[in-house]
Write an enzyme that holds these catalytic residues in place. Structure first.
Site, PDB file in Angstrom:
ATOM      1  N   GLU A   1       4.037  12.725  -5.810  1.00  0.00           N
ATOM      2  CA  GLU A   1       2.651  12.613  -5.522  1.00  0.00           C
ATOM      3  C   GLU A   1       1.396  13.458  -6.200  1.00  0.00           C
ATOM      4  OE1 GLU A   1       2.153  12.982  -1.276  1.00  0.00           O
ATOM      5  OE2 GLU A   1       3.464  11.345  -0.782  1.00  0.00           O
TER       6      GLU A   1
ATOM      7  N   GLU B   1      10.576   4.556   0.023  1.00  0.00           N
ATOM      8  CA  GLU B   1      10.011   4.561   1.227  1.00  0.00           C
ATOM      9  C   GLU B   1       9.312   3.589   2.334  1.00  0.00           C
ATOM     10  OE1 GLU B   1       7.589   8.610   1.286  1.00  0.00           O
ATOM     11  OE2 GLU B   1       8.825   9.606  -0.431  1.00  0.00           O
TER      12      GLU B   1
END
Ligand code: XIL
Length: 334
Positions: free
Chosen positions: A146, A254
């Site tokens: 991220e 994910e």
């Protein structure tokens, strides 16, 4: 399950291993690789007390410990599952003390040179631990998580907000992390950049990673894929194609797909949406796209970090939901 030469994984928190009898059937029948949901994150591995006690010797080399990883390692070995190392460098779930002069949460931040030493020693120690002790266990490493976000980022989109890596190392912190991971991975595992909402920012991700890619420091992109029923799958698969065209290996890391409330109709729509993801991936894979793994972010709705949105394949009683019956057959071409 291993289908179409795709690894199929699930995120597993340690509490599942402590009640393994309850979960083992469901997990081992559907999945052949695991991601520790929290147990390999920096806040799980970094040892604050040990690091403080060992100052000044530990100033550039914080102490770590691997206690939190023991259940997943043990179960992965006994069931023959592979493990994703998630994650080395992230703005979140990394203790504040790691970035300070005296290893206390309130201490003054260290400068770039010291933090680069700490980053290097952390990456070295974690990767070496697995290379030395469990050489065949890890199939991929989320080196950086991220790092790019238009709203929280600088002009290039590099995350500046609430990011102590940015505050200490600077705007190339993700590149430095990839450089160290390459240096210490010994070619043993795939090195990944992992991010959320990839479908809304593929060009930003690609341009920021370009130097690392040109220098051979990165293998793949992990698309987290925390989705909600109805989100634009055209954009999702376009992003996948862009990454693949740029030469990256792809992994869905994910996946979970939320619904607002648990009605029969919503469960049906969720199943349809899971089915479309599976179809899309299976056909990209069949046409030669380099997609190598797909991980669902958890086992049952009750365990999910988004449990109010019922986003997974098994319900709270560990029974397969309609989504399960759409997803696996389409993904695996059964
Ligand atoms: C989540 C876990 O599922 C939660 O248990 C934890 O409280 C917060 O982190 N992106 C990631 C994952 O890369 O590590 C996050 O996992 C979800 C978002």
């Amino acid at each position: 399950m291993k289908c179409n030469s795709l690894y199929i994984g699930t995120a597993v928190p340690n509490r599942v291993f402590s009640e393994w009898g309850k979960y083992s059937d469901v997990v081992t029948k559907s999945f052949n690789c695991f991601t520790p949901e929290n147990e390999m994150k920096p806040d799980a591995l970094l040892d604050g007390e040990g690091s403080r006690a060992a100052l000044p010797e530990s100033y550039t080399h914080a102490k770590i410990r691997f206690l939190s990883c023991e259940p997943i390692i043990k179960t992965a070995i006994s069931t023959g599952a592979k493990v994703r190392l998630h994650t080395l460098v992230w703005h979140s779930q990394t203790p504040d003390w790691f970035f300070t002069e005296d290893y206390t949460d309130g201490g003054a931040l260290v400068g770039r040179d010291v933090m680069l030493c700490r980053m290097e020693s952390y990456i070295h120690d974690v990767l070496s631990y697995f290379i030395d002790n469990y050489p065949d266990l890890i199939y991929a490493v989320d080196v950086v998580n991220e790092a790019f976000d238009r709203d929280a980022g600088d002009d290039s989109g590099v995350r500046r907000k609430n990011n102590k890596w940015y505050a200490t190392v600077g705007d190339d912190y993700y590149y430095q992390a990839l450089r160290f991971a390459k240096k210490y991975s010994d070619g043993k595992f795939g090195l990944f950049y992992n991010d959320y909402a990839c479908m809304y920012k593929p060009d930003m991700i690609l341009s920021n990673l370009k130097n690392a890619r040109d220098e051979g420091l990165i293998d793949g992109i992990g698309m987290q894929s925390h989705l909600t029923v109805g989100e634009n799958l055209g954009l999702y698969f376009d992003a996948m194609k862009k990454f693949a065209d740029a030469g990256y290996e792809l992994q869905v890391t994910e996946l979970d797909i939320g619904i607002k409330e648990k009605s029969k109709e919503n469960l049906r729509l969720q199943a349809e949406y899971y089915g479309k993801i599976a179809d899309g991936i299976a056909s990209l894979k069949a046409s030669g796209t380099n997609i190598t793994a797909l991980t669902v972010w958890g086992i049952s709705d009750a365990l999910s970090w988004r449990h109010g949105e019922y986003p997974l394949l098994f319900d709270e009683n560990l029974l397969p939901k309609p989504a399960y019956f759409e997803f696996f057959p389409k993904l695996c071409g059964i």
